[in-house]
Design a protein around this motif. Sequence first.
Motif, PDB file in Angstrom:
ATOM      1  N   LYS A  25     -14.566  13.284  -3.119  1.00 58.46           N
ATOM      2  CA  LYS A  25     -13.751  14.624  -2.757  1.00 58.46           C
ATOM      3  C   LYS A  25     -12.297  13.967  -3.296  1.00 58.46           C
ATOM      4  CE  LYS A  25     -16.467  15.978   1.342  1.00 58.46           C
ATOM      5  NZ  LYS A  25     -16.575  16.078   2.512  1.00 58.46           N
ATOM      6  N   GLU A  26     -11.891  13.068  -3.107  1.00 62.56           N
ATOM      7  CA  GLU A  26     -10.599  12.478  -3.340  1.00 62.56           C
ATOM      8  C   GLU A  26     -10.150  12.095  -5.017  1.00 62.56           C
ATOM      9  OE1 GLU A  26      -7.790  12.548  -1.571  1.00 62.56           O
ATOM     10  OE2 GLU A  26      -9.160  13.227   0.284  1.00 62.56           O
ATOM     11  N   LEU A  70     -18.263   6.318   2.674  1.00 67.20           N
ATOM     12  CA  LEU A  70     -17.251   6.076   1.902  1.00 67.20           C
ATOM     13  C   LEU A  70     -17.362   6.728   0.317  1.00 67.20           C
ATOM     14  CD1 LEU A  70     -14.721   4.158   1.748  1.00 67.20           C
ATOM     15  CD2 LEU A  70     -16.344   2.360   0.753  1.00 67.20           C
ATOM     16  N   SER A  71     -18.559   6.689   0.074  1.00 65.38           N
ATOM     17  CA  SER A  71     -18.754   7.395  -1.370  1.00 65.38           C
ATOM     18  C   SER A  71     -18.395   8.735  -1.373  1.00 65.38           C
ATOM     19  CB  SER A  71     -20.170   7.293  -1.756  1.00 65.38           C
ATOM     20  OG  SER A  71     -20.447   7.862  -3.112  1.00 65.38           O
ATOM     21  N   TYR A  84       0.708  -1.358  -0.024  1.00 65.68           N
ATOM     22  CA  TYR A  84       0.012   0.030   0.110  1.00 65.68           C
ATOM     23  C   TYR A  84       0.862   1.167  -0.021  1.00 65.68           C
ATOM     24  CZ  TYR A  84      -3.568   3.406   1.291  1.00 65.68           C
ATOM     25  OH  TYR A  84      -4.476   4.469   1.353  1.00 65.68           O
ATOM     26  N   LYS A  85       0.689   2.214  -0.940  1.00 63.73           N
ATOM     27  CA  LYS A  85       1.551   3.385  -1.182  1.00 63.73           C
ATOM     28  C   LYS A  85       0.676   4.445  -1.170  1.00 63.73           C
ATOM     29  CE  LYS A  85       5.299   1.235  -3.502  1.00 63.73           C
ATOM     30  NZ  LYS A  85       6.105   1.072  -4.544  1.00 63.73           N
ATOM     31  N   GLY A  86      -0.795   4.529  -0.902  1.00 67.62           N
ATOM     32  CA  GLY A  86      -1.528   5.726  -0.775  1.00 67.62           C
ATOM     33  C   GLY A  86      -2.876   5.440  -1.650  1.00 67.62           C
ATOM     34  N   LEU A  87      -3.796   6.309  -1.326  1.00 69.63           N
ATOM     35  CA  LEU A  87      -5.189   6.196  -1.617  1.00 69.63           C
ATOM     36  C   LEU A  87      -5.262   5.894  -3.159  1.00 69.63           C
ATOM     37  CD1 LEU A  87      -6.859   9.096   0.319  1.00 69.63           C
ATOM     38  CD2 LEU A  87      -7.203   6.651   0.697  1.00 69.63           C
ATOM     39  N   LYS A 101      -4.925  -5.596   7.023  1.00 70.47           N
ATOM     40  CA  LYS A 101      -4.436  -4.438   7.825  1.00 70.47           C
ATOM     41  C   LYS A 101      -4.905  -3.037   7.491  1.00 70.47           C
ATOM     42  CE  LYS A 101      -0.893  -3.744   3.992  1.00 70.47           C
ATOM     43  NZ  LYS A 101       0.512  -3.841   3.598  1.00 70.47           N
ATOM     44  N   GLU A 102      -5.119  -2.290   8.666  1.00 66.26           N
ATOM     45  CA  GLU A 102      -5.453  -0.756   8.432  1.00 66.26           C
ATOM     46  C   GLU A 102      -4.657   0.011   7.635  1.00 66.26           C
ATOM     47  OE1 GLU A 102      -7.625   2.337  11.433  1.00 66.26           O
ATOM     48  OE2 GLU A 102      -6.446   0.695  12.206  1.00 66.26           O
ATOM     49  N   VAL A 103      -5.079   0.921   6.769  1.00 65.59           N
ATOM     50  CA  VAL A 103      -4.254   1.605   5.961  1.00 65.59           C
ATOM     51  C   VAL A 103      -4.570   2.987   6.060  1.00 65.59           C
ATOM     52  CG1 VAL A 103      -3.327  -0.309   4.452  1.00 65.59           C
ATOM     53  CG2 VAL A 103      -5.584   0.907   3.648  1.00 65.59           C
ATOM     54  N   GLU A 104      -5.978   3.370   6.198  1.00 63.68           N
ATOM     55  CA  GLU A 104      -6.320   4.714   6.289  1.00 63.68           C
ATOM     56  C   GLU A 104      -7.453   5.021   7.251  1.00 63.68           C
ATOM     57  OE1 GLU A 104      -5.194   7.350   4.722  1.00 63.68           O
ATOM     58  OE2 GLU A 104      -3.704   6.592   3.069  1.00 63.68           O
ATOM     59  N   THR A 105      -7.354   6.000   8.138  1.00 63.57           N
ATOM     60  CA  THR A 105      -8.610   6.422   9.007  1.00 63.57           C
ATOM     61  C   THR A 105      -9.248   7.537   8.050  1.00 63.57           C
ATOM     62  OG1 THR A 105      -7.301   5.638  11.068  1.00 63.57           O
ATOM     63  CG2 THR A 105      -9.412   7.173  11.246  1.00 63.57           C
ATOM     64  N   ILE A 106     -10.447   7.232   7.912  1.00 62.64           N
ATOM     65  CA  ILE A 106     -11.325   8.290   7.240  1.00 62.64           C
ATOM     66  C   ILE A 106     -12.177   8.987   8.308  1.00 62.64           C
ATOM     67  CG2 ILE A 106     -13.159   8.484   5.615  1.00 62.64           C
ATOM     68  CD1 ILE A 106     -10.385   7.290   4.715  1.00 62.64           C
TER      69      ILE A 106
END
Length: 284
Positions: free
Chosen positions: A128-129, A122-123, A103-106, A170-175
């Motif tokens: 926004k991203e 989530l949507s 994982y290297k980013g969104l 594994k957790e990768v991003e907290t939204i």
Amino acid sequence: MNLKIAIQKKGRLSEKSLQLLEECGINISNGSRVLKAKAKNFPIEILFLRDDDIPQYVEQGVVDLGILGENEVLEKDKDVSIVSKLGFAQCRLSLAIPKEEDYKGLSYFEGKKIATSYPKILSNFFEKENINVQIEEIGGSVEIAPSIGLAQGIFDIVSTGSTLITNGLKEVETILTSEAVLIGTKNLSSEKQEILDRLLFRINAVQSSSENKYILLNAPNDNLQEIINILPGIKSPTILPLAKEGWSSIHSVIKEDTFWEIIEQLKNKGAEGILVLEIEKMIL
């Protein structure tokens, strides 16, 4: 006239909500299987409902207020107001992927399918991203989705992270970080607003007491001003002379989150006999 408040009918959030009302001095008797109860000493009525139904009932004015997780409020996106954050039932909503993935980013999620019980949150986030994802809405057991080929990732509530590890994720991003909130309808009558103001006064007193400690200590007069600067109190510390010449007793209030740092500073300035007490209620 009673103010109607909806809370979750069972679970940890329900227990904490009733505990808060109890700490506010509100006596509610609710036996098993009872879905509605009136307070004996305050003009409120409690309805025990499913948490995901509460925003709709508040929007429609069926109930005046509701206590539930902020994540449910955002997901249901009803026309309600967040009246107060309550400081308990904290959690986070995070993205997770199989542990062997790099994982290297969104951008990892571009074009991928994500399983979740929170499709609206989530949507909105990925819009926004400017990242295109496929959202697979499921009602529960979200963590199993990648292992059975339903999705390449998940978006769900995370507390300790042990459930993710158990399922090879594994957790990768907290939204989103969330906590219990008090929500309200936007058209309260003046009579009910007055009751709400009384309730908020009590809630604020309970919250203030939990965030602070009452501290008493003996201090040498030579260092008195320096110690006062460390302990400003609500307005300023209370200072009383001791029988021992050259010493004073200081009474003050300190924040829970700075407690140990302040204690160390006080010791370094010669403070002795430091006594720290819980505060039951704190009226500002």
